[in-house]
Each structure stands twice: as C-alpha cells, then as structure tokens.
Design an enzyme around this catalytic site. Structure first.
Site, mmCIF file in Angstrom:
data_model
loop_
_atom_site.group_PDB
_atom_site.id
_atom_site.type_symbol
_atom_site.label_atom_id
_atom_site.label_comp_id
_atom_site.label_asym_id
_atom_site.label_seq_id
_atom_site.Cartn_x
_atom_site.Cartn_y
_atom_site.Cartn_z
ATOM 1 N N HIS A 1 0.755 -1.269 -0.049
ATOM 2 C CA HIS A 1 -0.119 0.023 0.026
ATOM 3 C C HIS A 1 0.935 1.245 0.042
ATOM 4 C CE1 HIS A 1 -4.285 1.123 0.168
ATOM 5 N NE2 HIS A 1 -4.162 1.553 1.109
ATOM 6 N N ASN B 1 -6.471 7.154 3.762
ATOM 7 C CA ASN B 1 -8.103 7.469 3.484
ATOM 8 C C ASN B 1 -8.163 9.041 3.709
ATOM 9 O OD1 ASN B 1 -8.008 4.719 3.151
ATOM 10 N ND2 ASN B 1 -9.261 4.529 5.048
#
Length: 187
Positions: A20, A66
């Site tokens: 990620h 996020n």
C-alpha cells in the site's frame, strides 16, 4: 511551471515496506535519484526539485491513506500548482505487479486515497499513475494483502520498476500527460 507529485501511503515503520506504500517508495526513489531529500512539513514529508526548468514538489502525505485529500488540497494551494500539473502515484490490486497505468482523470477505482482526493478537490480531472501490486490473495483478505510485505521476487524486481515509474514522472513534467501515456502505458 510548477508540478505537485504525490505518492500515496501510510506513515509509520509498520507500513514502510507494504504494498500500500508503493507511492512513498516511488517518491523516495525519485528524491534519491534527484539528490534531494524530504523534510517534515504541514500534512506530510515534502521535497523540492527542478527538472528542465520546472519546479517539482514531491509530497508524501502524513494524513494516512484515507485522508490524503487534505494534504493534496493544501499543497496544491500552497504551491499554487494548477490541477493539470498534479500527479498522484497509487497502488492498484487490479494490475499485475509492476504494471504502470497512467490516466488523466477517472474514478477512484475503489481506492480510498483517490476517493478522498476526488471528494476534497471536487474533481477527478488530475493525472494518476497506478502501480500494479497484483491481486494474489484469497477472497476477503484484501486488507491483509495490501498491508502485507513484498515477496522476495517482487523485491528483486522493484529497482527496475521504480526506475520506470521515476522516468514516467519526469516525462509527465517534461512532455505532459498525453505523450507520457503513449510512451509508458505499454511498458
């Protein structure tokens, strides 16, 4: 001309070598190749470089994946960079490992970092380069996979892939998105 290049990832040692965080990894490689280094600043680690007369700001948001839009919006405004000179590097499980896919706009594709950027900018009309991380995980284990470590084989191939992505970023700054897509989306 000013450019803002954003690599998405999560801060903290526990995320450093995860799939990620490939956006951070690409920007680290570019900064190293350009003899520049990151300093901690508002909403992230920032480095500045010049390429062919252009001022290029590199940003690794510290807002966690996020909430990346907060850092991107702030640095676009702070550097007075036009939206068409924004490039975001992001991981993509729908692409095989190391695949480069560049687009000048589009949906978030289920990526929460891009989703937040789209929401806070009120637009999806900015360039992004997706770094394929593959999708070799059992159903229901996506989070474990993207937050997992690279395989030994992926680690061996990483230097050549990072160079390709750095070249694509510099191409974007030099000749624009359309010509960069033509040159790099096939590799």
């Amino acid at each position: 001309m000013k450019y803002l290049i954003v690599g998405l990832g999560n801060i903290g040692a526990e995320y450093a070598e995860t799939r990620h965080n490939v956006g951070f990894k690409v920007l680290d490689a570019l900064a190293e190749a350009s003899n520049t280094s990151f300093t901690t600043d508002r909403y992230g680690a920032v480095a500045e470089m010049r390429h062919r007369g252009h001022i290029v700001t590199l940003l690794k948001p510290s807002t966690y994946m996020n909430l990346s839009g907060k850092a991107v919006r702030y640095w676009l405004e702070a550097t007075r960079t036009p939206l068409e000179n924004l490039l975001v590097i992001v991981d993509d499980i729908a692409l095989p490992f190391g695949t480069l896919r560049m687009r000048t706009k589009g949906s978030d594709g289920g990526h929460n970092g891009l989703k937040n950027i789209n929401e806070l900018l009120g637009s999806d009309a900015y360039a992004r380069i997706r770094f394929g991380i593959g999708g070799d995980f059992p159903r229901g284990f996506q989070v474990d996979y993207v937050l997992g470590q690279w395989t030994d084989e992926e680690r061996k191939l990483m230097p050549e892939r990072l160079k390709l992505f750095c070249d694509a970023i510099l191409s974007f700054v030099s000749i624009g998105a359309a010509r960069t897509m033509n040159a790099f989306n096939k590799k």
